[in-house]
Design a protein around this motif. Structure first.
Motif, PDB file in Angstrom:
ATOM      1  N   ALA A 168      -9.802   2.056  -7.719  1.00 51.10           N
ATOM      2  CA  ALA A 168     -10.679   1.524  -6.845  1.00 51.10           C
ATOM      3  C   ALA A 168     -10.481  -0.117  -6.486  1.00 51.10           C
ATOM      4  CB  ALA A 168     -12.168   1.898  -7.040  1.00 51.10           C
ATOM      5  N   ASP A 169      -9.970  -0.774  -7.485  1.00 50.63           N
ATOM      6  CA  ASP A 169      -9.702  -2.161  -7.423  1.00 50.63           C
ATOM      7  C   ASP A 169      -8.265  -2.379  -6.969  1.00 50.63           C
ATOM      8  OD1 ASP A 169     -12.023  -2.867  -8.488  1.00 50.63           O
ATOM      9  OD2 ASP A 169     -11.366  -2.804 -10.517  1.00 50.63           O
ATOM     10  N   SER A 170      -7.366  -1.240  -6.501  1.00 47.87           N
ATOM     11  CA  SER A 170      -6.135  -1.568  -6.130  1.00 47.87           C
ATOM     12  C   SER A 170      -6.030  -2.333  -4.916  1.00 47.87           C
ATOM     13  CB  SER A 170      -5.365  -0.209  -6.060  1.00 47.87           C
ATOM     14  OG  SER A 170      -5.712   0.455  -4.816  1.00 47.87           O
ATOM     15  N   GLU A 171      -5.124  -3.132  -4.540  1.00 49.06           N
ATOM     16  CA  GLU A 171      -4.878  -3.793  -3.330  1.00 49.06           C
ATOM     17  C   GLU A 171      -4.681  -2.835  -2.138  1.00 49.06           C
ATOM     18  OE1 GLU A 171      -5.122  -7.044  -3.047  1.00 49.06           O
ATOM     19  OE2 GLU A 171      -5.649  -6.788  -4.813  1.00 49.06           O
ATOM     20  N   TRP A 172      -3.996  -1.696  -2.174  1.00 45.16           N
ATOM     21  CA  TRP A 172      -3.746  -0.613  -1.334  1.00 45.16           C
ATOM     22  C   TRP A 172      -5.150   0.008  -0.878  1.00 45.16           C
ATOM     23  CZ3 TRP A 172       0.209   0.006   1.349  1.00 45.16           C
ATOM     24  CH2 TRP A 172       1.695  -0.537   1.034  1.00 45.16           C
ATOM     25  N   GLU A 173      -5.988   0.078  -2.043  1.00 42.35           N
ATOM     26  CA  GLU A 173      -7.588   0.815  -1.666  1.00 42.35           C
ATOM     27  C   GLU A 173      -8.170  -0.135  -0.595  1.00 42.35           C
ATOM     28  OE1 GLU A 173      -9.542   3.551  -1.524  1.00 42.35           O
ATOM     29  OE2 GLU A 173      -8.133   4.239  -3.119  1.00 42.35           O
ATOM     30  N   GLU A 203       1.935  11.351  -2.157  1.00 41.80           N
ATOM     31  CA  GLU A 203       2.877  12.560  -2.201  1.00 41.80           C
ATOM     32  C   GLU A 203       4.167  11.919  -3.205  1.00 41.80           C
ATOM     33  OE1 GLU A 203       3.858  13.736   1.670  1.00 41.80           O
ATOM     34  OE2 GLU A 203       2.148  15.203   1.715  1.00 41.80           O
ATOM     35  N   VAL A 204       4.406  10.558  -3.034  1.00 39.16           N
ATOM     36  CA  VAL A 204       5.488   9.981  -3.510  1.00 39.16           C
ATOM     37  C   VAL A 204       5.073   9.417  -4.988  1.00 39.16           C
ATOM     38  CG1 VAL A 204       7.128   8.045  -3.738  1.00 39.16           C
ATOM     39  CG2 VAL A 204       6.884   9.508  -1.610  1.00 39.16           C
ATOM     40  N   ASP A 205       3.865   8.762  -4.853  1.00 38.32           N
ATOM     41  CA  ASP A 205       3.478   8.194  -5.959  1.00 38.32           C
ATOM     42  C   ASP A 205       1.913   7.896  -5.925  1.00 38.32           C
ATOM     43  OD1 ASP A 205       2.841   6.290  -8.217  1.00 38.32           O
ATOM     44  OD2 ASP A 205       3.947   4.488  -7.293  1.00 38.32           O
ATOM     45  N   PRO A 206       1.068   8.517  -6.945  1.00 37.77           N
ATOM     46  CA  PRO A 206      -0.436   8.280  -6.770  1.00 37.77           C
ATOM     47  C   PRO A 206      -0.845   6.864  -7.279  1.00 37.77           C
ATOM     48  CG  PRO A 206       0.209   9.755  -8.796  1.00 37.77           C
ATOM     49  CD  PRO A 206       1.609   9.425  -7.938  1.00 37.77           C
ATOM     50  N   THR A 207      -0.123   6.208  -7.706  1.00 39.89           N
ATOM     51  CA  THR A 207      -0.580   4.657  -8.397  1.00 39.89           C
ATOM     52  C   THR A 207      -1.296   4.013  -7.450  1.00 39.89           C
ATOM     53  OG1 THR A 207       1.440   5.209  -9.695  1.00 39.89           O
ATOM     54  CG2 THR A 207       0.417   3.003  -9.824  1.00 39.89           C
TER      55      THR A 207
END
Length: 192
Positions: A175-180, A166-170
């Motif tokens: 799919a390679d993101s650390e958050w993912e 909601e604040v930032d979709p980044t």
């Protein structure tokens, strides 16, 4: 534009000793809103993120005096992407180095052992917001029933992802993101 996050919220959630502030320096080259946020709100530390890569060094961190990403890569015997050589090391997120582009305040993750990078956050306020959501979610997760084969954990992870995007979709744009990767572990019940 950075999201407003009261410094008191960060302190209440993480504790004063877990917040690192970055003093502003005269003639600093850091993106002005980013410099203001880092000096007033700071960056929290938890079990997933730390702005202090070198715990042996007790000196107060200063982005203008910290190693550039290029120096960080060279110390590891790796080659830094040319466009990222002037970026600043902002900390570590699980198995990634977190870097800040001082010109625009965008944040990138360099997975451990890799020379490529993935956009991580639009700005430092998004990083702090995401860490707040994660910390609050971690506390809530401990109170969930864990006998339904992970359904409650998966639902909790999905709610946290929604609050973050909601604040930032980044953080979840790749799919390679650390958050993912982290949220995949959380949804499989590997948290708690």
């Amino acid at each position: 534009m950075l999201t407003h996050i009261p410094a008191s919220t960060v302190i209440e959630t993480f504790g004063l000793t877990a917040v690192t502030y970055f003093p502003r320096t005269a003639g600093g080259h850091l993106h002005e809103p980013t410099a203001r946020f880092l000096s007033c709100v700071g960056l929290p530390e938890n079990s997933f993120y730390s702005p202090r890569l070198d715990l042996e060094n007790q000196a107060s961190p200063r982005l203008s005096n910290s190693p550039t990403l290029k120096a960080h890569f060279e110390a590891d015997g790796a080659e830094c992407p040319p466009e990222a050589e002037g970026w600043e090391v902002l900390g570590g997120f699980i198995y990634a180095t977190v870097a800040l582009d001082p010109r625009d305040g965008k944040i990138y993750a360099f997975p451990e052992g890799e020379e490529f990078y993935v956009p991580m956050h639009a700005d430092v306020s998004s990083l702090v917001h995401s860490l707040l959501v994660l910390e609050q979610g971690k506390a809530d997760y401990k109170n969930l029933p864990h006998d339904d084969e992970g359904a409650a954990g998966a639902e909790a992870a999905e709610r946290m992802k929604q609050r973050i995007t909601e604040v930032d979709p980044t953080p979840f744009a790749s799919a390679d993101s650390e958050w993912e990767k982290l949220f995949e572990e959380i949804s499989f019940g590997m948290w708690g």
